[in-house]
Design an enzyme around this catalytic site. Structure first.
Site, short mmCIF file in Angstrom:
data_model
loop_
_atom_site.label_atom_id
_atom_site.label_comp_id
_atom_site.label_asym_id
_atom_site.label_seq_id
_atom_site.Cartn_x
_atom_site.Cartn_y
_atom_site.Cartn_z
N HIS A 41 -15.98 17.65 43.40
CA HIS A 41 -15.56 16.26 43.23
C HIS A 41 -16.47 15.51 42.27
O HIS A 41 -17.58 15.95 41.97
CB HIS A 41 -15.55 15.52 44.57
CG HIS A 41 -14.31 15.77 45.39
ND1 HIS A 41 -14.15 16.89 46.16
CD2 HIS A 41 -13.17 15.04 45.55
CE1 HIS A 41 -12.97 16.85 46.76
NE2 HIS A 41 -12.36 15.73 46.40
N LYS B 290 -18.36 10.25 44.94
CA LYS B 290 -17.77 10.44 46.27
C LYS B 290 -18.83 10.31 47.35
O LYS B 290 -19.91 10.89 47.24
CB LYS B 290 -17.09 11.82 46.34
CG LYS B 290 -16.39 12.07 47.66
CD LYS B 290 -15.45 13.26 47.57
CE LYS B 290 -14.76 13.55 48.91
NZ LYS B 290 -14.02 12.40 49.44
N1 LIG Z 1 -6.04 11.14 50.80
C1 LIG Z 1 -6.14 11.21 49.48
O1 LIG Z 1 -5.27 11.78 48.79
C2 LIG Z 1 -7.29 10.54 48.81
C3 LIG Z 1 -8.25 9.96 49.57
N2 LIG Z 1 -9.30 9.35 49.00
C4 LIG Z 1 -10.22 8.70 49.91
O2 LIG Z 1 -9.99 7.31 49.85
C5 LIG Z 1 -11.21 6.61 50.10
C6 LIG Z 1 -11.51 5.68 48.92
O3 LIG Z 1 -11.83 6.46 47.79
P1 LIG Z 1 -12.21 5.79 46.39
O4 LIG Z 1 -11.13 4.87 45.94
O5 LIG Z 1 -12.64 6.89 45.51
O6 LIG Z 1 -13.48 4.91 46.83
P2 LIG Z 1 -13.97 3.52 46.19
O7 LIG Z 1 -15.36 3.32 46.69
O8 LIG Z 1 -13.70 3.52 44.73
O9 LIG Z 1 -12.97 2.45 46.86
C7 LIG Z 1 -13.04 1.97 48.16
C8 LIG Z 1 -12.78 0.47 48.08
O10 LIG Z 1 -12.56 -0.05 49.38
C9 LIG Z 1 -13.19 -1.33 49.43
N3 LIG Z 1 -13.37 -1.71 50.83
C10 LIG Z 1 -14.36 -1.34 51.69
N4 LIG Z 1 -14.15 -1.92 52.89
C11 LIG Z 1 -13.01 -2.64 52.78
C12 LIG Z 1 -12.25 -3.43 53.69
N5 LIG Z 1 -12.67 -3.62 54.95
N6 LIG Z 1 -11.12 -4.02 53.25
C13 LIG Z 1 -10.69 -3.85 51.99
N7 LIG Z 1 -11.36 -3.12 51.06
C14 LIG Z 1 -12.50 -2.50 51.48
C15 LIG Z 1 -14.47 -1.14 48.63
O11 LIG Z 1 -15.04 -2.38 48.25
C16 LIG Z 1 -13.94 -0.33 47.45
O12 LIG Z 1 -13.42 -1.15 46.43
C17 LIG Z 1 -12.29 7.69 50.33
O13 LIG Z 1 -12.41 7.94 51.70
C18 LIG Z 1 -11.69 8.89 49.60
O14 LIG Z 1 -12.18 10.10 50.09
C19 LIG Z 1 -9.45 9.27 47.64
C20 LIG Z 1 -8.53 9.86 46.82
C21 LIG Z 1 -7.36 10.56 47.34
O1 LIG Z 2 -12.92 10.88 47.30
C1 LIG Z 2 -12.04 11.43 46.61
O2 LIG Z 2 -11.97 11.31 45.37
C2 LIG Z 2 -11.01 12.22 47.31
N1 LIG Z 2 -11.01 12.21 48.60
C3 LIG Z 2 -10.13 12.96 49.45
C4 LIG Z 2 -10.89 14.00 50.22
O3 LIG Z 2 -12.04 13.75 50.64
O4 LIG Z 2 -10.34 15.09 50.44
C5 LIG Z 2 -8.94 13.50 48.69
C6 LIG Z 2 -9.26 14.01 47.32
O5 LIG Z 2 -10.03 15.15 47.44
C7 LIG Z 2 -10.00 12.94 46.51
#
Ligand SMILES: NC(=O)C1=CN([C@@H]2O[C@H](COP(=O)(O)OP(=O)(O)OC[C@H]3O[C@@H](n4cnc5c(N)ncnc54)[C@H](O)[C@@H]3O)[C@@H](O)[C@H]2O)C=CC1
Ligand SMILES: O=C(O)C1=N[C@H](C(=O)O)C[C@H](O)C1
Length: 250
Positions: free
Chosen positions: A135, A139
């Site tokens: 990643h 992350k």
């Molecule tokens: N299931 C999937 O397909 C995917 C899951 N993810 C997951 O999604 C999550 C976010 O990932 P990223 O966008 O890369 O992180 P990031 O750090 O770029 O974004 C998270 C955002 O949430 C905000 N935030 C925190 N607490 C909050 C609240 N109480 N209310 C509203 N906003 C709040 C933060 O200020 C930040 O802007 C991680 O857990 C990541 O692993 C990421 C990509 C794909």
């Molecule tokens: O943090 C990310 O970027 C992602 N988070 C998810 C995970 O932890 O599996 C999904 C994807 O891998 C991207």
């Protein structure tokens, strides 16, 4: 036909900002709220959100879901950090609001969902299985939610098939050298500038190996899954874990 009223939580984040654009571009969905850290959850109710797309942090997700479930707002969750304790708590909340649906998807990309499925299918046929996830360096969690889920599915498939323990003669090792142990499956995490989200499942048998690899090259890879889940979740009450159940791959 009226549009489905959708809110995004974590709207300024890497995936959240992409989700905001995807919801805005979808003709059958209306973006009614885009909340960042510190914004009031009451906005969801005031704006009549029917579905909340939760893409925040493991520290924030439970509070957000508590609010959503109590207000009958369905949720599509991509945030990581799921443990049995957390899932149990969420199931308890949903039991009090039986019409509400929550989908938690460790990964919204179709390729990643299929990777998990293929790995689960192949796992009992090989002596050795290890997972490598790679990643971007921003992350926050390791191993990834996807890798954890993949390893759990592999372990369950091997247990059900009565597979023997994996061969491994390691007698001494530096801490971490053999990866994290997820239900007996080694999981290795790489953090590298230039990457987004990638995973390899390495399977080994006598004289052969099989590698199942998936690469998310852009956050757009997660959008079809998020939109599909937002449309579907109001019709599936209770907790669903894994997008495969909404793709009829379950
Ligand atoms: N299931 C999937 O397909 C995917 C899951 N993810 C997951 O999604 C999550 C976010 O990932 P990223 O966008 O890369 O992180 P990031 O750090 O770029 O974004 C998270 C955002 O949430 C905000 N935030 C925190 N607490 C909050 C609240 N109480 N209310 C509203 N906003 C709040 C933060 O200020 C930040 O802007 C991680 O857990 C990541 O692993 C990421 C990509 C794909
Ligand atoms: O943090 C990310 O970027 C992602 N988070 C998810 C995970 O932890 O599996 C999904 C994807 O891998 C991207």
């Amino acid at each position: 036909m009226s549009k489905l009223r959708v809110a995004v939580l974590g709207a300024k984040g890497r995936i959240g900002s992409e989700a905001v654009r995807a919801v805005e571009a979808a003709e059958d969905l209306e973006l009614v709220a885009a909340l960042g850290r510190g914004d009031k959850l009451e906005t969801l109710a005031e704006q009549g959100a029917q579905v909340a797309v939760e893409l925040t942090t493991p520290a924030s997700v439970m509070g957000n879901l508590d609010f959503c479930v109590r207000h009958g707002i369905h949720a599509v969750v991509g945030t990581t950090g799921w443990t049995e304790d957390r899932l149990g708590q969420l199931r308890g909340w949903l039991a009090d609001f039986p019409g509400t649906g929550v989908l938690i998807a460790p990964n919204f990309s179709l390729g990643a969902v299929l990777t998990m499925k293929f790995a689960q299918l192949a796992a009992p046929y090989f002596e050795s299985v290890e997972v490598v996830e790679l990643h971007h360096p921003n992350k926050a969690d390791a191993p990834s939610g996807t890798a954890t889920r993949t390893a759990q599915l592999i372990a369950a498939a091997r247990e059900q098939a009565g597979s023997a323990p994996q061969p491994d003669a390691t007698a001494t090792a530096l801490d971490g050298a053999r990866g994290a142990d997820v239900d007996g499956i080694p999981v290795h995490s790489v953090r590298l500038r230039g990457l987004l989200a990638h995973q390899e499942v390495l399977l080994g048998g006598e004289g052969e190996t099989l590698t199942v690899r998936h690469d998310s090259l852009h956050h757009s890879s997660f959008m079809p899954g998020i939109l599909l889940a937002a449309r579907r979740v109001p019709t599936v009450p209770g907790l669903t874990f894994g997008l495969e159940h909404f793709l009829d791959l379950g």
